[in-house]
Design a protein around this motif. Structure first.
Motif, PDB file in Angstrom:
ATOM      1  N   GLU A 259       0.823  -1.207   0.000  1.00 33.04           N
ATOM      2  CA  GLU A 259       0.000   0.000   0.000  1.00 33.04           C
ATOM      3  C   GLU A 259       0.860   1.260   0.000  1.00 33.04           C
ATOM      4  O   GLU A 259       0.510   2.265  -0.621  1.00 33.04           O
ATOM      5  CB  GLU A 259      -0.925   0.012   1.227  1.00 33.04           C
ATOM      6  CG  GLU A 259      -1.957  -1.096   1.235  1.00 33.04           C
ATOM      7  CD  GLU A 259      -1.426  -2.379   1.852  1.00 33.04           C
ATOM      8  OE1 GLU A 259      -2.225  -3.313   2.024  1.00 33.04           O
ATOM      9  OE2 GLU A 259      -0.220  -2.452   2.155  1.00 33.04           O
ATOM     10  N   LYS A 263       0.861   4.141  -2.940  1.00 27.12           N
ATOM     11  CA  LYS A 263       0.599   5.542  -2.624  1.00 27.12           C
ATOM     12  C   LYS A 263       1.587   6.458  -3.339  1.00 27.12           C
ATOM     13  O   LYS A 263       1.200   7.422  -4.018  1.00 27.12           O
ATOM     14  CB  LYS A 263       0.700   5.754  -1.115  1.00 27.12           C
ATOM     15  CG  LYS A 263       0.659   7.218  -0.692  1.00 27.12           C
ATOM     16  CD  LYS A 263       0.986   7.371   0.790  1.00 27.12           C
ATOM     17  CE  LYS A 263       1.070   8.835   1.181  1.00 27.12           C
ATOM     18  NZ  LYS A 263       1.417   9.034   2.600  1.00 27.12           N
ATOM     19  N   TYR A 264       2.872   6.154  -3.218  1.00 32.40           N
ATOM     20  CA  TYR A 264       3.886   7.023  -3.817  1.00 32.40           C
ATOM     21  C   TYR A 264       3.979   6.826  -5.334  1.00 32.40           C
ATOM     22  O   TYR A 264       4.340   7.758  -6.059  1.00 32.40           O
ATOM     23  CB  TYR A 264       5.237   6.783  -3.141  1.00 32.40           C
ATOM     24  CG  TYR A 264       5.209   7.162  -1.680  1.00 32.40           C
ATOM     25  CD1 TYR A 264       4.971   8.475  -1.281  1.00 32.40           C
ATOM     26  CD2 TYR A 264       5.380   6.196  -0.681  1.00 32.40           C
ATOM     27  CE1 TYR A 264       4.912   8.825   0.064  1.00 32.40           C
ATOM     28  CE2 TYR A 264       5.323   6.542   0.660  1.00 32.40           C
ATOM     29  CZ  TYR A 264       5.094   7.857   1.026  1.00 32.40           C
ATOM     30  OH  TYR A 264       5.030   8.203   2.354  1.00 32.40           O
ATOM     31  N   GLU A 311      -5.510   3.111   5.213  1.00 31.09           N
ATOM     32  CA  GLU A 311      -5.952   4.405   5.752  1.00 31.09           C
ATOM     33  C   GLU A 311      -6.562   4.228   7.136  1.00 31.09           C
ATOM     34  O   GLU A 311      -6.421   5.088   8.012  1.00 31.09           O
ATOM     35  CB  GLU A 311      -7.005   5.022   4.805  1.00 31.09           C
ATOM     36  CG  GLU A 311      -6.478   5.384   3.424  1.00 31.09           C
ATOM     37  CD  GLU A 311      -5.688   6.664   3.422  1.00 31.09           C
ATOM     38  OE1 GLU A 311      -5.657   7.337   4.467  1.00 31.09           O
ATOM     39  OE2 GLU A 311      -5.101   7.000   2.381  1.00 31.09           O
ATOM     40  N   LEU A 316      -0.475   5.834   7.037  1.00 31.01           N
ATOM     41  CA  LEU A 316      -0.057   6.496   5.809  1.00 31.01           C
ATOM     42  C   LEU A 316       0.080   7.989   6.080  1.00 31.01           C
ATOM     43  O   LEU A 316       0.456   8.753   5.315  1.00 31.01           O
ATOM     44  CB  LEU A 316      -1.070   6.229   4.687  1.00 31.01           C
ATOM     45  CG  LEU A 316      -1.108   4.806   4.121  1.00 31.01           C
ATOM     46  CD1 LEU A 316      -2.206   4.690   3.093  1.00 31.01           C
ATOM     47  CD2 LEU A 316       0.214   4.402   3.516  1.00 31.01           C
TER      48      LEU A 316
END
Length: 316
Positions: A259, A263-264, A311, A316
């Motif tokens: 995850e 995200k990045y 989340e 995060l």
């Protein structure tokens, strides 16, 4: 200013773009200068990397290496990391003669917090600092390398004292060892760094090199001081390193920390997937959910590993 170096090739340049994005998002305490050592990049790749650097206000220098300097170092086409570029970091002291210090990062990782404390880590009087590789701190590995009374460390994240390395001929010593005993080494320059620098290094906290291996169930049988460091790293990884054959950019890959990478990757604006045979596993998991429950991942990793950085956990 914080100076950071990465080394890779054209194929993994998009992954370096993700690393650079994660640095840009999280390192706010100081200006950042990044150096990307490579052995040839396409013009469109260079353009994309410069766009990411500009977006996150990162200084970027693309440095093509002279591969002939490493021609006698062994490689193995069957192993994903075993190409000539894995040795490029040994050239950092000579390629960056005006720097006394640098943070080195592998390209298969993401930065998840500020790196100010890592940059300030004390390496006076030693060549470098690395974090323990708990997965390979076993008797067989230490005996294989003739190491006594010290940890086996992972070279994916290093704080390097470039001045010390130049004054003490560290690159020459490492390369000579690899050329002489390369066929005996499993992790090539990482093995060499551990053997040659046993008394010329410091140990970084595990949180600077958290990995999927820190989520396997056998971790709970390790010594208590190791377990505490690993549990802390899981909850608050400053750097998450995707060690091992399974990478989060593979289709159908299920590894802890995926995850964070996604995200990045999204923020980088560089959409890509490296497709491999694990796409079949992804299809089977979708068609037959029970198969996923009984899969290697769920038998091997701790309970709840899939949602560890979701989340809902606010990590995060």
């Amino acid at each position: 200013m914080i100076h950071i170096a990465c080394c890779s090739n054209e194929k993994l340049a998009p992954i370096f773009g993700v690393v650079m994005t994660s640095v840009g998002v999280n390192v706010k305490s100081d200006d950042v200068m990044m150096y990307y050592l490579h052995n040839g990049l396409k013009d469109k790749t260079i353009k994309k990397l410069r766009q990411i650097a500009e977006r996150y206000h990162i200084g970027l220098e693309l440095m093509e290496i002279n591969s002939s300097l490493l021609k006698d170092c062994p490689t193995d086409k069957k192993i994903h990391y075993a190409n000539v570029m894995m040795y490029a970091r040994l050239l950092l002291p000579s390629m960056l003669p005006n720097l006394d210090k640098i943070i080195y990062l592998d390209c298969d990782l993401v930065v998840n917090r500020d790196l100010k404390d890592l940059w300030d880590f004390d390496i006076n009087g030693v060549a470098l600092a690395m974090a323990p590789d708990h997965y390979y701190n076993d008797k067989a590995t230490l005996q294989r390398l003739g190491m006594k009374d010290c940890y086996y460390l992972n070279s994916g994240v290093m704080v390097m004292n470039l001045d010390y390395c130049r004054r003490h001929d560290v690159p020459k010593r490492i390369i000579s060892f690899i050329e002489e005993r390369g066929e005996e080494l499993i992790f090539f320059d990482q093995d060499a760094l551990n053997v040659i620098l046993q008394k010329e290094r410091e140990v970084l906290p595990t949180k600077y090199n958290c990995s999927p291996f820190h989520f396997i169930k056998i971790i709970d049988s390790l010594p208590i001081e190791w377990r505490k460091a690993i549990y802390d790293a899981r909850e608050n990884p400053i750097i998450f390193h995707y060690m091992g054959k399974a990478k989060p950019w593979f289709l159908g890959c299920y590894v802890p920390g995926k995850e964070l990478f996604k995200k990045y990757q999204r923020l980088s604006g560089w959409k890509h997937q490296v497709i491999n045979k694990q796409v079949l596993k992804r299809i089977l998991y979708t068609i037959i959910p029970k198969m996923k429950k009984n899969s290697w991942e769920n038998k091997t990793y701790i309970k709840g590993w899939e949602s560890y950085y979701s989340e809902k956990r606010n990590t995060l």
